[in-house]
Scaffold this motif. Sequence first.
Motif, PDB file in Angstrom:
ATOM      1  N   TYR A   1     -74.668  40.089 -35.703  1.00 16.29           N
ATOM      2  CA  TYR A   1     -73.590  40.651 -34.888  1.00 16.29           C
ATOM      3  C   TYR A   1     -73.140  41.998 -35.446  1.00 16.29           C
ATOM      4  O   TYR A   1     -73.270  42.261 -36.639  1.00 16.29           O
ATOM      5  CB  TYR A   1     -72.356  39.738 -34.903  1.00 16.29           C
TER       6      TYR A   1
ATOM      7  N   TYR B   1     -69.337  43.958 -35.321  1.00 16.96           N
ATOM      8  CA  TYR B   1     -67.930  43.928 -34.956  1.00 16.96           C
ATOM      9  C   TYR B   1     -67.318  45.279 -35.297  1.00 16.96           C
ATOM     10  O   TYR B   1     -67.738  45.948 -36.246  1.00 16.96           O
ATOM     11  CB  TYR B   1     -67.166  42.857 -35.740  1.00 16.96           C
TER      12      TYR B   1
ATOM     13  N   GLN C   1     -63.596  47.029 -36.341  1.00 24.59           N
ATOM     14  CA  GLN C   1     -62.200  46.816 -36.729  1.00 24.59           C
ATOM     15  C   GLN C   1     -61.452  48.136 -36.582  1.00 24.59           C
ATOM     16  O   GLN C   1     -61.780  49.111 -37.262  1.00 24.59           O
ATOM     17  CB  GLN C   1     -62.093  46.302 -38.163  1.00 24.59           C
TER      18      GLN C   1
ATOM     19  N   LYS D   1     -56.420  47.022 -37.608  1.00 19.50           N
ATOM     20  CA  LYS D   1     -57.115  45.882 -38.226  1.00 19.50           C
ATOM     21  C   LYS D   1     -57.613  44.851 -37.209  1.00 19.50           C
ATOM     22  O   LYS D   1     -58.031  43.765 -37.609  1.00 19.50           O
ATOM     23  CB  LYS D   1     -56.236  45.157 -39.268  1.00 19.50           C
ATOM     24  N   PHE D   2     -57.543  45.178 -35.925  1.00 17.34           N
ATOM     25  CA  PHE D   2     -58.020  44.230 -34.934  1.00 17.34           C
ATOM     26  C   PHE D   2     -59.546  44.226 -34.901  1.00 17.34           C
ATOM     27  O   PHE D   2     -60.179  45.282 -34.810  1.00 17.34           O
ATOM     28  CB  PHE D   2     -57.453  44.557 -33.551  1.00 17.34           C
ATOM     29  N   LEU D   3     -60.133  43.037 -34.958  1.00 15.93           N
ATOM     30  CA  LEU D   3     -61.589  42.866 -34.983  1.00 15.93           C
ATOM     31  C   LEU D   3     -62.089  42.430 -33.622  1.00 15.93           C
ATOM     32  O   LEU D   3     -61.578  41.470 -33.036  1.00 15.93           O
ATOM     33  CB  LEU D   3     -61.963  41.785 -35.995  1.00 15.93           C
TER      34      LEU D   3
ATOM     35  N   ILE E   1     -65.814  41.845 -31.209  1.00 13.02           N
ATOM     36  CA  ILE E   1     -67.267  41.801 -31.141  1.00 13.02           C
ATOM     37  C   ILE E   1     -67.800  42.972 -30.318  1.00 13.02           C
ATOM     38  O   ILE E   1     -67.200  43.364 -29.310  1.00 13.02           O
ATOM     39  CB  ILE E   1     -67.756  40.462 -30.527  1.00 13.02           C
TER      40      ILE E   1
ATOM     41  N   PHE F   1     -68.363  46.135 -39.010  1.00  9.92           N
ATOM     42  CA  PHE F   1     -68.850  45.003 -39.799  1.00  9.92           C
ATOM     43  C   PHE F   1     -70.071  44.393 -39.143  1.00  9.92           C
ATOM     44  O   PHE F   1     -70.072  44.102 -37.940  1.00  9.92           O
ATOM     45  CB  PHE F   1     -67.786  43.916 -39.920  1.00  9.92           C
TER      46      PHE F   1
ATOM     47  N   GLN G   1     -70.300  32.301 -39.680  1.00  3.67           N
ATOM     48  CA  GLN G   1     -70.618  33.721 -39.795  1.00  3.67           C
ATOM     49  C   GLN G   1     -70.242  34.254 -41.164  1.00  3.67           C
ATOM     50  O   GLN G   1     -69.137  34.006 -41.664  1.00  3.67           O
ATOM     51  CB  GLN G   1     -69.888  34.517 -38.712  1.00  3.67           C
TER      52      GLN G   1
ATOM     53  N   PHE H   1     -70.022  37.872 -43.322  1.00  6.09           N
ATOM     54  CA  PHE H   1     -69.839  39.281 -43.021  1.00  6.09           C
ATOM     55  C   PHE H   1     -70.312  40.181 -44.158  1.00  6.09           C
ATOM     56  O   PHE H   1     -70.239  39.825 -45.337  1.00  6.09           O
ATOM     57  CB  PHE H   1     -68.353  39.567 -42.761  1.00  6.09           C
ATOM     58  N   GLY H   2     -70.779  41.363 -43.752  1.00 12.28           N
ATOM     59  CA  GLY H   2     -71.082  42.399 -44.715  1.00 12.28           C
ATOM     60  C   GLY H   2     -69.799  43.054 -45.185  1.00 12.28           C
ATOM     61  O   GLY H   2     -68.711  42.744 -44.702  1.00 12.28           O
ATOM     62  N   PRO H   3     -69.909  44.002 -46.112  1.00 10.96           N
ATOM     63  CA  PRO H   3     -68.727  44.648 -46.702  1.00 10.96           C
ATOM     64  C   PRO H   3     -68.073  45.675 -45.795  1.00 10.96           C
ATOM     65  O   PRO H   3     -66.982  46.150 -46.098  1.00 10.96           O
ATOM     66  CB  PRO H   3     -69.289  45.309 -47.959  1.00 10.96           C
TER      67      PRO H   3
ATOM     68  N   ARG I   1     -67.068  52.195 -43.337  1.00 10.08           N
ATOM     69  CA  ARG I   1     -65.873  52.924 -42.906  1.00 10.08           C
ATOM     70  C   ARG I   1     -66.292  54.264 -42.360  1.00 10.08           C
ATOM     71  O   ARG I   1     -66.716  55.139 -43.123  1.00 10.08           O
ATOM     72  CB  ARG I   1     -64.905  53.057 -44.079  1.00 10.08           C
TER      73      ARG I   1
END
Lengths: 113, 109
Positions: free
Chosen positions: B33, B35, B37, B41-43, B45, B90, B98, B100-102, B105
């Motif tokens: 996936y 995503y 943000q 801070k809203f995540l 898809i 992300f 799921q 997640f990767g780091p 930015r």
Amino acid sequence: AQSVTQPDIHITVSEGASLELRCNYSYGATPYLFWYVQSPGQGLQLLLKYFSGDTLVQGIKGFEAEFKRSQSSFNLRKPSVHWSDAAEYFCAVADAGNTPLVFGKGTRLSVIA
Amino acid sequence: DTAVSQTPKYLVTQMGNDKSIKCEQNLGHDTMYWYKQDSKKFLKIMFSYNNKELIINETVPNRFSPKSPDKAHLNLHINSLELGDSAVYFCASSHGTQYFGPGTRLLVL
């Protein structure tokens, strides 16, 4: 459509105090439920998840959450908060295991001495 | 061992440029996936891939094009970058849960 509500944008607790972060979801069937934590500048770490079975689930770092179908809630709890728990906490819901997550808007936790 | 990795971690670029973000997972998962943000801070898809095939494409501008060369990789290419594309992106992979990767930015100037 699914939705997740985290009513508290920001919570401040004293170190050593107990914590409860609220999460309510909207979904027709029993969803897959998750809590993730995001420390500043970091990625998302899974704290715990609920798929089925025992409604009280234990996670990492001393966290637990309880699924209450009647209240459509999945609140996160910790009996004694540590300063390192200060972070952003996200509740999320999915239809099934390999479907995209729908996230709440997050709750920022501050911990004071 | 890093389960889900992303490169670069930071990306600063000018409006109008084209950039790519790479994602790799070593968990053997079939589903991956992207995503986004936002600044609040809203995540949300963006895309979902299963076994290199696009499954879900949320209402994302077609300037965003994901590519999955194999099951372990899902890259994101962004054309003609706009100021509003500034966010943290992300990557995640799953087999039930799921991971997640780091994050990458992205700052568009």
